[in-house]
Enzyme design. Sequence first.
Site, mmCIF file in Angstrom:
data_model
loop_
_atom_site.group_PDB
_atom_site.id
_atom_site.type_symbol
_atom_site.label_atom_id
_atom_site.label_comp_id
_atom_site.label_asym_id
_atom_site.label_seq_id
_atom_site.Cartn_x
_atom_site.Cartn_y
_atom_site.Cartn_z
ATOM 1 N N GLY A 48 0.820 -1.205 0.000
ATOM 2 C CA GLY A 48 0.000 0.000 0.000
ATOM 3 C C GLY A 48 0.854 1.256 0.000
ATOM 4 N N GLY A 49 0.200 2.393 0.253
ATOM 5 C CA GLY A 49 0.893 3.681 0.262
ATOM 6 C C GLY A 49 0.052 4.799 -0.312
ATOM 7 N N ALA A 50 -1.279 4.680 -0.176
ATOM 8 C CA ALA A 50 -2.197 5.735 -0.616
ATOM 9 C C ALA A 50 -2.040 6.080 -2.091
ATOM 10 C CB ALA A 50 -2.038 6.994 0.249
ATOM 11 N N GLN A 73 -2.325 -4.895 0.350
ATOM 12 C CA GLN A 73 -2.615 -4.179 1.579
ATOM 13 C C GLN A 73 -2.975 -2.734 1.268
ATOM 14 O OE1 GLN A 73 -0.338 -1.733 3.245
ATOM 15 N NE2 GLN A 73 -1.666 -1.482 5.022
ATOM 16 N N SER A 74 -4.094 -2.241 1.825
ATOM 17 C CA SER A 74 -4.531 -0.858 1.659
ATOM 18 C C SER A 74 -4.711 -0.525 0.170
ATOM 19 C CB SER A 74 -3.533 0.084 2.339
ATOM 20 O OG SER A 74 -4.024 1.391 2.393
ATOM 21 N N ALA A 75 -3.997 0.494 -0.339
ATOM 22 C CA ALA A 75 -4.085 0.805 -1.769
ATOM 23 C C ALA A 75 -3.662 -0.387 -2.615
ATOM 24 C CB ALA A 75 -3.214 2.016 -2.095
ATOM 25 N N ASP A 110 -10.164 0.794 11.910
ATOM 26 C CA ASP A 110 -9.446 1.345 10.761
ATOM 27 C C ASP A 110 -10.159 2.620 10.327
ATOM 28 O OD1 ASP A 110 -8.308 1.956 8.283
ATOM 29 O OD2 ASP A 110 -8.036 -0.150 7.749
ATOM 30 N N HIS A 162 -5.502 0.671 10.940
ATOM 31 C CA HIS A 162 -5.054 0.434 9.571
ATOM 32 C C HIS A 162 -3.656 -0.177 9.520
ATOM 33 C CE1 HIS A 162 -5.609 1.038 5.273
ATOM 34 N NE2 HIS A 162 -4.401 1.586 5.179
#
Length: 415
Positions: free
Chosen positions: A154-156, A225-227, A326, A358
Amino acid sequence: MGIEMEYNTLDVNLEGLYLNTSLSGSRRRKSSCDSADSDGGGVGGRGGGGDDDKCPSFRRDMEHAAAETYLITRLAFTLLRCLGLGYRWISKLLALGVYAVLLMPGFIQVGYYYFFSSQVRRSVVYGNQPRNRLDLYLPKTCDGSNPVVAFVTGGAWIIGYKAWGSLLGRRLAERGVIVACIDYRNFPQGTIGDMVKDASQGISFICNNIAIYGGDPKQIYLMGQSAGAHISACALMGQAVKEANGERISWSVSQIKAYFGLSGGYNMTELVDHFHQRGLYKRIFLSIMEGEPGLHRFSPEIVAKESSAKALSLLPPIILFHGTKDYSIPSSASENFAKVLKNAGVEVRVVLYDGKTHTDLFLQDPLRGGRDELVEDVMVTINNNNADGTNLVGPIPRRLVPEWQLQLAHKISPF
């Protein structure tokens, strides 16, 4: 360059920036490493050459790291000009700095493992774009039967990097699982279409070449994960649609044993306002998503609703992990996606972790040492699918960060 610019203007202005930089970086790599395989895009990447390959490998790594640092720094300044320095971004940057300092004892130890362990193969080339690299985390024994996890960090959509997966890679490698952390172009170097394309190309490389590194091509799992969960889900859904339509493909959805989505968002139309309130401003997010139409086109939940029964039948089992606390991406994002998939007949399961934020599942819990819930839940699925019925076990990880620092990081985390 102001924040008021439209998507097309941003895309055109940045195209020259990252194209020129990537070409100059390619010329530097070619001139210093003409005799090496790792930057030639071949199936071997950096894996397993002779002494001639090993001698210049450290120099190649340093040159590649320097080129990437230069590129990312230029892009970061371009991004900051777009974002401006509003209160939300300043406060989050300050919180991020304190958060990183608190976890620094663990980051240093994981960084040492990443750079100096013989079990890590860094920057294996899988494509011709400047960020088309992946890192491999290899168990001590790779005999061709090892399960494989293709992981998208991830990392937005802005600060993602393959090294962010080093802690998970280490933990799973200790259990006998090969982990491939796929890097991809971030904004403003690329937009969501580029990210999904890169991820899909990385998955293709793993499916077609992991046997070279001792992995079992019949036991490949996809995780994000995430983004990265959003990007990998887009790649998986897109591949299923292509396959159902009879289009040409370089990897098949049938090669994926299961999909693990960690703290992901799957309906961008419902999250755009939430992200705006969290500091990822709507105009920037629309630029990342390639405008309003992209919110629809790159929402796996919406794609699933509109896909044919044939495409959905190709999907592997899907397991969605999410913390109930989250605030970056609410757990309802995973629950809603699961409802759509379940109604369409897809095998899906949601695992909610009470009180987890998160970053707890991905960072704080593994840094705490001992058996953490996420890795154990992933391993249950992998072990259940082992052809020989054996359970992959490993040593109990030691603590990397004192508990009081983890608790404080939990409260300060900007995520």
